[in-house]
Motif scaffolding. Structure first.
Motif, short mmCIF file in Angstrom:
data_model
loop_
_atom_site.label_atom_id
_atom_site.label_comp_id
_atom_site.label_asym_id
_atom_site.label_seq_id
_atom_site.Cartn_x
_atom_site.Cartn_y
_atom_site.Cartn_z
N UNK A 34 0.83 -1.21 0.00
CA UNK A 34 0.00 0.00 0.00
C UNK A 34 0.86 1.26 0.00
N UNK A 35 1.93 1.25 0.79
CA UNK A 35 2.83 2.41 0.83
C UNK A 35 3.51 2.63 -0.52
N UNK A 36 3.79 1.56 -1.23
CA UNK A 36 4.40 1.67 -2.56
C UNK A 36 3.46 2.40 -3.51
N UNK A 37 2.18 2.05 -3.47
CA UNK A 37 1.20 2.72 -4.33
C UNK A 37 1.05 4.19 -3.96
N UNK A 38 1.09 4.50 -2.65
CA UNK A 38 1.02 5.89 -2.22
C UNK A 38 2.21 6.68 -2.76
N UNK A 39 3.39 6.07 -2.71
CA UNK A 39 4.59 6.75 -3.20
C UNK A 39 4.54 6.97 -4.70
N UNK A 40 4.02 5.99 -5.42
CA UNK A 40 3.90 6.14 -6.87
C UNK A 40 2.97 7.31 -7.20
N UNK A 41 1.87 7.44 -6.42
CA UNK A 41 0.94 8.56 -6.62
C UNK A 41 1.64 9.89 -6.37
N UNK A 42 2.46 9.95 -5.30
CA UNK A 42 3.20 11.18 -4.99
C UNK A 42 4.17 11.54 -6.12
N UNK A 43 4.84 10.52 -6.65
CA UNK A 43 5.79 10.77 -7.75
C UNK A 43 5.06 11.36 -8.95
N UNK A 44 3.90 10.80 -9.27
CA UNK A 44 3.13 11.29 -10.42
C UNK A 44 2.68 12.73 -10.18
N UNK A 45 2.28 13.05 -8.95
CA UNK A 45 1.86 14.42 -8.64
C UNK A 45 3.03 15.39 -8.78
N UNK A 46 4.21 14.98 -8.31
CA UNK A 46 5.39 15.84 -8.41
C UNK A 46 5.84 16.02 -9.86
N UNK A 47 5.73 14.94 -10.63
CA UNK A 47 6.09 15.03 -12.06
C UNK A 47 5.14 16.00 -12.76
N UNK A 48 3.85 15.95 -12.40
CA UNK A 48 2.88 16.87 -13.00
C UNK A 48 3.21 18.31 -12.64
#
Length: 363
Positions: A114-128
């Motif tokens: 679950x934490x991995x998915x949260x981190x992936x979401x954060x990365x996508x937000x930062x990339x945006x």
């Protein structure tokens, strides 16, 4: 036959031109160690105590007119166990823990995913956000390039250029901060993904346990035998030489190995431990089975394999397997026990027989 090995895919993050070499430490999930308990109960006495508790549990269920379903049995067994002295409770609970999968391990595993998915979401937000900053920077560059093209005065040109460079510097600071955040989360996610990979228990191709988990289960069984004094054996299985000598198609080899996996799943008991340990070899842990029972099981498996036909490219291949047998001995490590079975398997392959028992286990 080549030595078996536990193949695992490594995540390679070093090819990224920006992040370079990110050395992520693997966060192993360990089960809590069992605390040492005063050796007040001699070996074998625990089994007698558990047997008495089992009889009392069934008697209590009968007195309460409750059917001995697993949930009812466990509830009353635990109630009776609570009445025993502390050392006995600890000893019996330690044995129970060896027979069960730690809930803490499962919880930690799921939390990691679950934490991995949260981190992936954060990365996508930062990339945006970083992409938006790049767009803003592009707009600033276009604006100033048009203004600079119209300026003839050198002083005005220099002042405008200084303002332009200041704006670009501010955008660069924001971009650097975002990139550092992405790098940090990226590294954390890499650790989590490595952790998930290193704590899997099943082989995805064959639907059985992998070697790592099989070894851990045999290690627990080895400790259980030291307490409860029962017998357990290991079988290792592979394609016979008369089949492998003619196999040149890797896809066909995979089909035959999957046929072995299906055969094992179909013929095994619920208590049996099935695993794929690599190099075309399967392993089977037979709980509460002595060498005599293991030999009979090997005979049944070998005969069942011979009645299995696999059709491919117009060929009808009869599934022929060889089997190695070894005993689970408390004084040997799980790795050494497995190697003993593999040694017996090598002998069976060399002698072209259905199965062989590790020589030292028959003494």
């Amino acid at each position: 036959m080549p030595n078996s090995k536990d193949d695992k895919d490594e995540l390679d993050f070093t090819s990224n031109p920006y992040f370079g070499d990110i050395n992520s430490d693997i966060l192993d999930i360990h089960e809590e160690p069992i605390e040492d308990v005063q050796e007040e109960y001699v070996q074998g006495q625990i089994a007698e105590k558990v047997e008495k508790l089992a009889e009392d549990t069934v008697r209590e269920l009968a007195n309460e007119s409750l059917p001995p379903f697993p949930a009812n049995y466990q509830m009353y067994f635990e109630r009776l166990l609570e009445k025993e002295d502390a050392i006995l409770k600890q000893k019996i609970q330690a044995v129970i823990d060896l027979q069960t999968i730690s809930e803490d391990r499962i919880i930690a595993f799921e939390r990691s995913v679950k934490d991995s998915f949260k981190n992936i979401k954060k990365i996508l937000e930062l990339v945006a956000a970083l992409y938006k900053n790049i767009q803003v920077t592009q707009g600033i560059s276009d604006k100033y390039s048009k203004e600079l093209a119209k300026i003839d005065n050198k002083l005005v040109f220099n002042n405008t250029m200084q303002i332009f460079l200041k704006d670009l510097s501010q955008m660069k600071v924001q971009a650097d901060e975002q990139l550092l955040q992405i790098k940090s989360i990226y590294q954390s996610t890499a650790q989590m993904i490595n952790n998930v990979n290193n704590n899997t228990i099943y082989d995805p191709k064959f639907g059985v346990y992998n070697k790592r988990y099989f070894i851990s289960l045999i290690e627990k069984e080895r400790e259980l035998i030291g307490e409860l004094k029962h017998e357990t054996t290991i079988l290792t299985l592979g394609l016979a030489k008369n089949i492998t000598a003619d196999l040149k198609d890797r896809a066909m080899t995979l089909v035959l190995l999957k046929s072995i996996a299906r055969l094992l799943l179909k013929t095994s008991r619920r208590s049996d431990i099935l695993a794929y340990i690599g190099d075309g070899i399967f392993a089977m842990g037979l709980k509460n089975s002595d060498l005599s029972s293991a030999k009979k099981a090997a005979e049944r498996l070998a005969e069942a394999a011979k009645t299995t036909n696999v059709f491919s490219d117009g060929k009808d291949i009869v599934l022929h397997i060889a089997i190695g047998i070894s005993r689970v001995i408390p004084s040997k490590s799980a790795e050494n026990i497995l190697q003993s079975s593999l040694s017996a398997l090598n002998s069976a392959l060399e002698e072209s027989v259905d199965f062989k028992v590790y020589a030292q286990d028959e003494i």
